[in-house]
Structures are given as structure tokens and as C-alpha cells.
Scaffold this motif. Structure first.
Motif, PDB file in Angstrom:
ATOM      1  N   LEU A  81      -2.515 -10.944  12.957  1.00 43.20           N
ATOM      2  CA  LEU A  81      -1.328 -10.086  12.876  1.00 43.20           C
ATOM      3  C   LEU A  81      -1.329  -9.486  11.472  1.00 43.20           C
ATOM      4  N   ILE A  82      -1.123  -8.186  11.376  1.00 44.96           N
ATOM      5  CA  ILE A  82      -1.178  -7.533  10.059  1.00 44.96           C
ATOM      6  C   ILE A  82       0.196  -6.964   9.730  1.00 44.96           C
ATOM      7  N   LEU A  83       0.794  -7.486   8.643  1.00 43.45           N
ATOM      8  CA  LEU A  83       2.118  -7.008   8.221  1.00 43.45           C
ATOM      9  C   LEU A  83       1.949  -5.966   7.112  1.00 43.45           C
ATOM     10  N   VAL A  84       2.547  -4.791   7.326  1.00 44.77           N
ATOM     11  CA  VAL A  84       2.490  -3.708   6.322  1.00 44.77           C
ATOM     12  C   VAL A  84       3.889  -3.124   6.163  1.00 44.77           C
ATOM     13  N   ASP A  85       4.093  -2.386   5.063  1.00 46.07           N
ATOM     14  CA  ASP A  85       5.299  -1.548   5.022  1.00 46.07           C
ATOM     15  C   ASP A  85       4.828  -0.109   5.239  1.00 46.07           C
ATOM     16  N   GLU A  86       5.796   0.815   5.281  1.00 47.46           N
ATOM     17  CA  GLU A  86       5.409   2.184   5.646  1.00 47.46           C
ATOM     18  C   GLU A  86       4.366   2.767   4.681  1.00 47.46           C
ATOM     19  N   ASN A  87       4.456   2.406   3.395  1.00 51.79           N
ATOM     20  CA  ASN A  87       3.498   2.963   2.428  1.00 51.79           C
ATOM     21  C   ASN A  87       2.128   2.299   2.525  1.00 51.79           C
ATOM     22  N   THR A  88       2.133   0.979   2.654  1.00 51.68           N
ATOM     23  CA  THR A  88       0.818   0.328   2.735  1.00 51.68           C
ATOM     24  C   THR A  88       0.171   0.643   4.089  1.00 51.68           C
ATOM     25  N   HIS A  89       1.002   0.961   5.086  1.00 52.83           N
ATOM     26  CA  HIS A  89       0.447   1.418   6.373  1.00 52.83           C
ATOM     27  C   HIS A  89      -0.344   2.707   6.143  1.00 52.83           C
ATOM     28  N   GLU A  90       0.301   3.603   5.390  1.00 54.74           N
ATOM     29  CA  GLU A  90      -0.335   4.915   5.173  1.00 54.74           C
ATOM     30  C   GLU A  90      -1.519   4.852   4.205  1.00 54.74           C
ATOM     31  N   TYR A  91      -1.342   4.136   3.087  1.00 53.35           N
ATOM     32  CA  TYR A  91      -2.351   4.211   2.024  1.00 53.35           C
ATOM     33  C   TYR A  91      -3.400   3.099   2.049  1.00 53.35           C
ATOM     34  N   CYS A  92      -3.044   1.928   2.562  1.00 55.57           N
ATOM     35  CA  CYS A  92      -3.969   0.797   2.435  1.00 55.57           C
ATOM     36  C   CYS A  92      -4.595   0.383   3.765  1.00 55.57           C
ATOM     37  N   LEU A  93      -3.813   0.453   4.819  1.00 57.37           N
ATOM     38  CA  LEU A  93      -4.329  -0.039   6.100  1.00 57.37           C
ATOM     39  C   LEU A  93      -5.597   0.696   6.562  1.00 57.37           C
ATOM     40  N   PRO A  94      -5.654   2.047   6.431  1.00 61.39           N
ATOM     41  CA  PRO A  94      -6.889   2.723   6.870  1.00 61.39           C
ATOM     42  C   PRO A  94      -8.137   2.194   6.154  1.00 61.39           C
ATOM     43  N   LYS A  95      -7.995   1.923   4.836  1.00 57.50           N
ATOM     44  CA  LYS A  95      -9.142   1.381   4.072  1.00 57.50           C
ATOM     45  C   LYS A  95      -9.509  -0.007   4.591  1.00 57.50           C
ATOM     46  N   LEU A  96      -8.482  -0.802   4.865  1.00 58.34           N
ATOM     47  CA  LEU A  96      -8.736  -2.171   5.336  1.00 58.34           C
ATOM     48  C   LEU A  96      -9.400  -2.144   6.712  1.00 58.34           C
ATOM     49  N   LEU A  97      -8.802  -1.395   7.631  1.00 61.85           N
ATOM     50  CA  LEU A  97      -9.335  -1.393   9.003  1.00 61.85           C
ATOM     51  C   LEU A  97     -10.724  -0.764   9.047  1.00 61.85           C
ATOM     52  N   GLY A  98     -10.954   0.217   8.172  1.00 66.22           N
ATOM     53  CA  GLY A  98     -12.272   0.866   8.119  1.00 66.22           C
ATOM     54  C   GLY A  98     -13.370  -0.089   7.673  1.00 66.22           C
ATOM     55  N   ASN A  99     -12.966  -1.176   7.038  1.00 67.00           N
ATOM     56  CA  ASN A  99     -13.965  -2.119   6.511  1.00 67.00           C
ATOM     57  C   ASN A  99     -13.972  -3.472   7.216  1.00 67.00           C
ATOM     58  N   PRO A 128      -9.242  -4.005  -5.815  1.00 65.82           N
ATOM     59  CA  PRO A 128      -8.714  -3.132  -6.871  1.00 65.82           C
ATOM     60  C   PRO A 128      -8.563  -1.678  -6.415  1.00 65.82           C
ATOM     61  N   ASP A 129      -9.337  -1.264  -5.426  1.00 62.07           N
ATOM     62  CA  ASP A 129      -9.293   0.120  -4.959  1.00 62.07           C
ATOM     63  C   ASP A 129      -7.887   0.517  -4.476  1.00 62.07           C
ATOM     64  N   PHE A 130      -7.104  -0.460  -4.014  1.00 64.11           N
ATOM     65  CA  PHE A 130      -5.747  -0.137  -3.540  1.00 64.11           C
ATOM     66  C   PHE A 130      -4.877   0.439  -4.664  1.00 64.11           C
ATOM     67  N   LEU A 131      -5.237   0.163  -5.914  1.00 60.24           N
ATOM     68  CA  LEU A 131      -4.423   0.652  -7.026  1.00 60.24           C
ATOM     69  C   LEU A 131      -4.464   2.175  -7.146  1.00 60.24           C
ATOM     70  N   GLN A 132      -5.471   2.788  -6.535  1.00 61.97           N
ATOM     71  CA  GLN A 132      -5.651   4.245  -6.662  1.00 61.97           C
ATOM     72  C   GLN A 132      -4.440   5.035  -6.205  1.00 61.97           C
ATOM     73  N   THR A 133      -3.731   4.538  -5.190  1.00 59.46           N
ATOM     74  CA  THR A 133      -2.607   5.316  -4.640  1.00 59.46           C
ATOM     75  C   THR A 133      -1.252   4.816  -5.152  1.00 59.46           C
ATOM     76  N   LEU A 134      -1.296   3.815  -6.011  1.00 59.28           N
ATOM     77  CA  LEU A 134      -0.037   3.220  -6.482  1.00 59.28           C
ATOM     78  C   LEU A 134       0.638   4.157  -7.504  1.00 59.28           C
ATOM     79  N   PRO A 135       1.943   4.460  -7.324  1.00 56.61           N
ATOM     80  CA  PRO A 135       2.624   5.312  -8.314  1.00 56.61           C
ATOM     81  C   PRO A 135       2.538   4.700  -9.715  1.00 56.61           C
ATOM     82  N   PHE A 136       2.519   5.567 -10.744  1.00 54.27           N
ATOM     83  CA  PHE A 136       2.342   5.088 -12.115  1.00 54.27           C
ATOM     84  C   PHE A 136       3.400   4.046 -12.498  1.00 54.27           C
ATOM     85  N   ALA A 137       4.659   4.291 -12.104  1.00 50.88           N
ATOM     86  CA  ALA A 137       5.739   3.353 -12.484  1.00 50.88           C
ATOM     87  C   ALA A 137       5.442   1.942 -11.975  1.00 50.88           C
TER      88      ALA A 137
END
Ligand code: NAD
Ligand code: ZN
Length: 347
Positions: A25-43, A153-162
Motif C-alpha cells: 500500500l503506498i501512502l502519498v499526499d497530493e504533491n508527492t503523488h504528482e512529483y515523487c510517485l512517478p519516479k518511484l513507480l518508474g523504478n 536525494p533526487d526527490f529534493l529536486q522538486t521541493l520548494p526552496f522554503a
């Protein structure tokens, strides 16, 4: 080692292959769904079936209602001890997912895959899960250790600067309390980018992991991780109450400045060392106006912190760069001086 820096998802695949879960079972929020899940599932290379559970992003969802919703979904998917939950997100997802997993059927397995810098070097490590209730942060929770923590570490690429800078405050803290070289490496950075920070991620993960391994239930050395947080939490709450929220890292940086000065006032470090620390923190975290908060209201909030006992305010203070002492009882007068010191930094 429970937390693993995984550059290319190979170690996660290997681990899932060994674990042989009945379902994922994979738990995501709307942002990690958009930015991180595709990278994870692709690998992800696995024959095991998986389901995706998405919740809205943000601290407001870290509640018992969302946990209940997750328990219901686990039941729908007939989750059992052979299922595994992958928490893919920041601290909200790893805290909430870990809480829901550790309480469902007295505990099903979960793996943390942090996607924020704060999650990677702090929230996902250490076995604390939790939810907020009655306006109190993390007031209900469990101690529960994930099967593993995989950091990409690649997930940091889409993380807002703040958000990136917020996590960086915890890394600076790790250097100050436990590792002078780490501190020196971090303050040498020209600017904060995922590329600049990534080489130092593993050291921060290890510092947190080592401290937690020595003192899981926070009886002694784990308290050093609270450096900057006694004053930081009070200031964070006040900014929130006034409708001007700041990031956790900004609050911790402000708290570390005050508590560094407090360490000097308590004769634990030399003034020269304190000034070097303060000036370096200010390079990354410029002054924030706190003059509208009275020292009394800040001290009252510190007294209410759940980490205190018998009305005393317990600080973790620096005794050098890379060395920290816990259970320091400090007079209200010195706390006031430390807050005034920060307030006067604008001058
Ligand atoms: P968060 O989980 O709310 O994430 C911050 C924001 O970044 C969210 O909007 C999220 O959707 C977004 N995001 C996450 N990854 C992203 C990515 N790779 N790209 C783009 N956007 C992304 O906040 P956080 O700062 O990670 O964690 C804060 C929480 O952690 C708090 O609830 C705090 O209590 C908890 N925490 C827990 C511990 C612990 O020991 N359990 C320690 C520290 C903090
Ligand atoms: Zn923190």
C-alpha cells in the motif's frame, strides 16, 4: 543500518524482494503523488500488487479522522501483517502513516520513503509517529520503527526552496550538537540547492540515527536533538497564532540563535564561539521580527512544552561546536536576556 541512502532505487527493490509482502500500500499526499510517485513507480521492480492511497497535503490532515480513514482503507484492502505500507512524503505522511500502520491490527509493517529534506534527515528516522489533537502537535502517537527508511536525494529536486531551507536548519543542528566537521561543511556552502546539500545528507541521517539508537525513549542523549527547539517551538506557535506562519526550520534557526547565546550566558561556551555560530546561522536564516511577542508570553509557552517536568524549563545547550549538554535548568532571567539578544540583532 535502518536508514539507507539509495541513489537508484536498487536497494528498495532488493529489500522488497526479500520481504515478499502479500501486498504493497503506498501512502502519498497530493504533491508527492504528482512529483515523487512517478519516479518511484518508474523504478519499482516487483511482482507484488500495489494500491495507492492519496490524502491532501498539509499538517491540517495529521488528525485522528485521517488515521481512521486510513484504518478503513487498510480494512478494505484486507491489510494484514504480511502487507507493507510505503509512506512516501514529508514528515506529515511518515508521522501519520507510521501511526496508522503501528496501531492497525496492533501493527502492520511500514517503510518510510521521505521526500522532504526535513523528512530525510529528521522526521522519518527515530521511530516516533503521531497525530495532532485539540490544537496540540503530536499529542497522540506511538514509538514504532519502520522496517527500513530509503532516502532518494533526487526527490529534493522538486521541493520548494522554503521547505529545503527548513530541513537545512535541522542539519545545522546536527552539526552543532554532535559533529563539528559536519557544521563546518554546511556553513561553507555558498547557497542552498539540492546538489549542494545532497553530499551531506547521509552524515545528518547517521547523526540522528546514532543518537536515537543510544536512547530510543528520550531518557538522556536524545534530548540533545531538542537544541533550538525550546525557544523555537514557542516562537513557531506565536507566529502561527498571529496568522503569520513561519517554517519549522526558520523557528528552529531562531531558537538555535537564542539558545546559543543562552549557552554563553550559562558559561558553557565562549562568547567568540557563540558569535561565530550566530553569524553563520544568520547567513542562511536572516533576522525575523519578534518584537511584537512579549518575553512573558514566550516563556509561558516554553513552560507548557510537553518535554518539561514540574514547571521547569529544560534546555539542551551547547558546550562547544559539536557538543551538547541536556537537562540544563536555566533561570527565567537568562531566557529573557537571550530573547532580548535576538530582538536587538536588527540594530
Ligand atoms: P510536510 O510533510 O507537510 O511536507 C511539506 C510540503 O512539501 C507538503 O506540502 C508536501 O506535500 C510537499 N512535498 C513533500 N515532498 C515533496 C517533493 N519532493 N516535491 C515537492 N513537494 C513536496 O512537512 P515536513 O516539513 O516534511 O514535515 C513536518 C512534519 O514532520 C510535522 O508534522 C512534524 O511534527 C513532523 N516531524 C516529526 C518528527 C518525528 O520524529 N517523527 C520529527 C520532526 C518533524
Ligand atoms: Zn525540529
Amino acid at each position: 543500518m535502518i536508514s539507507i541512502l539509495d541513489q537508484n532505487f536498487s536497494q528498495l527493490n532488493e529489500f522488497l524482494n526479500e520481504l515478499q509482502p502479500s501486498q504493497i500500500l503506498i501512502l502519498v499526499d497530493e504533491n508527492t503523488h504528482e512529483y515523487c510517485l512517478p519516479k518511484l513507480l518508474g523504478n519499482l521492480v516487483t511482482d507484488v500488487s500495489f494500491e495507492i492511497i492519496e490524502i491532501e497535503a498539509g499538517e491540517a490532515l495529521k488528525t485522528i479522522e485521517t488515521a481512521t480513514h486510513l484504518w478503513e482503507i487498510f480494512a478494505e484492502f484486507a491489510a494484514d501483517r504480511k502487507s507493507v505500507l510505503l509512506n512516501v512524503g514529508g514528515g506529515v505522511i511518515t508521522d501519520l502513516g507510521g501511526f496508522a500502520a503501528s496501531t492497525y491490527k496492533r501493527g502492520i509493517s511500514f517503510i518510510n520513503i521521505p521526500t522532504t529534506l526535513l523528512g530525510m534527515c529528521d522526521a522519518s528516522i527515530g521511530g516516533k509517529t503521531g497525530i495532532d489533537h485539540l490544537f496540540l502537535k503530536n499529542i497522540v502517537g506511538t514509538f514504532a520503527t519502520p522496517e527500513k527508511i530509503f532516502v532518494f536525494p533526487d526527490f529534493l529536486q522538486t521541493l520548494p526552496f522554503a521547505e529545503l531551507r527548513s530541513g537545512f536548519a535541522e542539519m545545522l543542528k546536527h552539526g552543532l550538537i554532535a559533529d563539528e566537521k559536519h557544521w563546518n561543511d554546511l556553513i561553507a556552502l555558498e547557497n542552498l540547492t539540492p546538489e549542494n546539500i545532497a553530499p551531506f545528507l547521509e552524515t545528518s541521517m547517521l547523526i540522528k540515527q546514532n543518537v536515537v539508537e543510544k536512547d530510543f525513549k528520550e531518557q538522556n542523549i536524545r534530548k540533545t536533538l531538542n537544541f533550538g527547539h525550546t525557544i523555537g517551538h514557542a516562537v513557531e506557535s506565536l507566529f502561527l497564532q498571529k496568522g503569520k506562519p513561519i517554517t519549522h526550520g526558520e523557528a528552529v534557526a531562531l531558537g538555535m540563535i537564542c539558545e546559543t547565546h543562552l549557552s554563553f550566558l550559562e558559561n558553557l561556551i565562549r562568547e567568540k564561539t557563540a558569535i561565530i555560530i550566530v553569524n553563520n546561522i544568520l547567513r542562511f536564516f536572516p533576522y525575523l521580527p519578534i518584537t511584537e511577542f512579549s518575553t512573558d508570553e514566550m516563556i509561558t509557552l516554553m513552560k507548557n512544552d510537553k518535554k518539561n517536568e514540574a514547571g521547569n524549563i529544560n534546555f539542551s545547550l551547547l558546550v562547544g561546536i559539536g557538543e551538547c549538554k541536556f537537562d540544563c535548568l536555566v533561570s527565567a532571567r537568562n531566557i529573557t536576556y537571550a530573547l532580548h539578544y535576538y530582538q536587538n540583532l536588527t540594530a
